[in-house]
Design a protein around this motif. Structure first.
Motif, PDB file in Angstrom:
ATOM      1  N   ARG A  31       0.806  -1.222   0.000  1.00 51.53           N
ATOM      2  CA  ARG A  31       0.000   0.000   0.000  1.00 51.53           C
ATOM      3  C   ARG A  31       0.838   1.270   0.000  1.00 51.53           C
ATOM      4  NH1 ARG A  31      -2.401  -2.405   4.417  1.00 51.53           N
ATOM      5  NH2 ARG A  31      -1.604  -0.719   5.693  1.00 51.53           N
ATOM      6  N   SER A  32       2.079   1.182   0.444  1.00 49.31           N
ATOM      7  CA  SER A  32       2.824   2.427   0.625  1.00 49.31           C
ATOM      8  C   SER A  32       4.246   2.365   0.076  1.00 49.31           C
ATOM      9  CB  SER A  32       2.849   2.805   2.100  1.00 49.31           C
ATOM     10  OG  SER A  32       3.428   1.761   2.860  1.00 49.31           O
ATOM     11  N   LEU A  33       5.115   1.629   0.694  1.00 44.86           N
ATOM     12  CA  LEU A  33       6.521   1.622   0.300  1.00 44.86           C
ATOM     13  C   LEU A  33       6.745   1.167  -1.130  1.00 44.86           C
ATOM     14  CD1 LEU A  33       8.442   0.119   3.368  1.00 44.86           C
ATOM     15  CD2 LEU A  33       7.948   2.497   2.860  1.00 44.86           C
ATOM     16  N   ASN A  34       5.913   0.269  -1.597  1.00 44.15           N
ATOM     17  CA  ASN A  34       6.109  -0.330  -2.915  1.00 44.15           C
ATOM     18  C   ASN A  34       6.156   0.715  -4.032  1.00 44.15           C
ATOM     19  OD1 ASN A  34       6.643  -2.819  -4.113  1.00 44.15           O
ATOM     20  ND2 ASN A  34       4.558  -3.006  -4.851  1.00 44.15           N
ATOM     21  N   HIS A  35       5.637   1.909  -3.768  1.00 35.11           N
ATOM     22  CA  HIS A  35       5.661   2.962  -4.780  1.00 35.11           C
ATOM     23  C   HIS A  35       7.049   3.564  -4.950  1.00 35.11           C
ATOM     24  CE1 HIS A  35       1.339   2.915  -5.325  1.00 35.11           C
ATOM     25  NE2 HIS A  35       1.232   2.815  -4.013  1.00 35.11           N
ATOM     26  N   PHE A  36       7.920   3.348  -3.958  1.00 32.50           N
ATOM     27  CA  PHE A  36       9.269   3.901  -4.075  1.00 32.50           C
ATOM     28  C   PHE A  36      10.363   2.983  -3.541  1.00 32.50           C
ATOM     29  CE2 PHE A  36       7.454   5.421  -0.121  1.00 32.50           C
ATOM     30  CZ  PHE A  36       8.461   5.214   0.810  1.00 32.50           C
ATOM     31  N   TRP A  37       9.987   1.893  -2.866  1.00 32.94           N
ATOM     32  CA  TRP A  37      10.993   0.975  -2.343  1.00 32.94           C
ATOM     33  C   TRP A  37      10.450  -0.442  -2.443  1.00 32.94           C
ATOM     34  CZ3 TRP A  37      15.834   2.262  -1.352  1.00 32.94           C
ATOM     35  CH2 TRP A  37      16.662   1.301  -0.777  1.00 32.94           C
ATOM     36  N   LYS A  38      11.055  -1.253  -3.270  1.00 27.94           N
ATOM     37  CA  LYS A  38      10.581  -2.616  -3.507  1.00 27.94           C
ATOM     38  C   LYS A  38      11.163  -3.581  -2.486  1.00 27.94           C
ATOM     39  CE  LYS A  38       8.620  -1.444  -7.433  1.00 27.94           C
ATOM     40  NZ  LYS A  38       7.269  -1.002  -7.389  1.00 27.94           N
ATOM     41  N   ILE A  39      10.283  -4.321  -1.842  1.00 25.96           N
ATOM     42  CA  ILE A  39      10.677  -5.405  -0.948  1.00 25.96           C
ATOM     43  C   ILE A  39       9.795  -6.594  -1.303  1.00 25.96           C
ATOM     44  CG2 ILE A  39      10.803  -6.223   1.440  1.00 25.96           C
ATOM     45  CD1 ILE A  39      11.070  -3.293   2.315  1.00 25.96           C
ATOM     46  N   SER A  40      10.411  -7.688  -1.680  1.00 26.57           N
ATOM     47  CA  SER A  40       9.636  -8.867  -2.061  1.00 26.57           C
ATOM     48  C   SER A  40       9.149  -9.596  -0.812  1.00 26.57           C
ATOM     49  CB  SER A  40      10.459  -9.804  -2.935  1.00 26.57           C
ATOM     50  OG  SER A  40      11.436 -10.455  -2.143  1.00 26.57           O
ATOM     51  N   TYR A  41       8.089 -10.349  -0.989  1.00 26.07           N
ATOM     52  CA  TYR A  41       7.535 -11.138   0.109  1.00 26.07           C
ATOM     53  C   TYR A  41       8.606 -12.085   0.660  1.00 26.07           C
ATOM     54  CZ  TYR A  41       3.898 -13.498   2.798  1.00 26.07           C
ATOM     55  OH  TYR A  41       3.142 -14.005   3.820  1.00 26.07           O
ATOM     56  N   GLY A  42       9.447 -12.596  -0.237  1.00 29.52           N
ATOM     57  CA  GLY A  42      10.493 -13.532   0.157  1.00 29.52           C
ATOM     58  C   GLY A  42      11.591 -12.915   1.009  1.00 29.52           C
ATOM     59  N   GLN A  43      11.662 -11.588   1.069  1.00 30.66           N
ATOM     60  CA  GLN A  43      12.665 -10.923   1.903  1.00 30.66           C
ATOM     61  C   GLN A  43      12.165 -10.686   3.324  1.00 30.66           C
ATOM     62  OE1 GLN A  43      13.110  -7.635  -1.088  1.00 30.66           O
ATOM     63  NE2 GLN A  43      15.247  -7.779  -0.468  1.00 30.66           N
TER      64      GLN A  43
END
Length: 186
Positions: A31-43
């Protein structure tokens, strides 16, 4: 101070919100970070394991009838200190954007001008959709934030950056498209 990767610091930061489980963290990222910082579920889970092993967070396990136990994470004082120390450090480097449109445009002489124009128009449309998403998120934050919500001010500032860079990218698309229209008339 031990040095951790940015994903670790991001998850430490998320744990300062009401998000406590791996699933809630993933939803928050989407909802938020994904717009500027990618973190995969696997991390997420390996990072949660690391921060608990390092004493930056503790796990509270609660039983749920008919479901697996729920693991909730809470920052320790050490975790809060590590996050605060990282936040107070100067930025290490300017980020480098990986942008497929720019990559395709860079090699654009190997495709038709019509295809280049199509790519730019499509990109502009997607940027307009992104902008509308940002406006929707902004409205949601403004609607749900209380005076005590100290994070909302910072979330809105981050969102403003996204809105402004998106507007700039839309303007760049318009300029690039005008360049191709001018060349076709010449």
């Amino acid at each position: 101070m031990s040095s951790y990767n940015h994903t670790t610091y991001a998850i430490l930061g998320i744990l300062t919100t009401s998000c406590r489980s791996g699933y809630a963290i993933k939803q928050f990222i989407d909802r938020s970070l994904n717009h500027f910082w990618k973190i995969s579920y696997g991390q997420i889970y390996p990072t949660l394991k690391l921060i608990t092993e390092e004493g930056l967070a503790v796990i509270q396990t609660s039983s749920q009838q008919g479901k697996p136990d729920r693991h909730e994470y809470e920052l320790t004082d050490k975790g809060k200190t590590v996050l605060r120390e990282w936040l107070e450090q100067p930025i290490e480097q300017l980020s480098v954007e990986r942008n497929e449109v720019l990559l395709k445009l860079f090699f654009g002489s190997h495709q038709s001008k019509q295809q280049t124009v199509y790519i730019l128009q499509d990109y502009k449309q997607k940027l307009a959709q992104r902008y509308e998403t940002y406006v929707s998120i902004e409205n949601s934050i403004l609607e749900h934030a209380t005076d005590e919500e100290k994070d909302a001010e910072y979330w809105l500032l981050t969102l403003d950056y996204g809105k402004r860079t998106t507007v700039a990218a839309i303007e760049w698309c318009e300029h690039a498209l005008q360049q191709f229209e001018f060349k076709e008339r010449s």
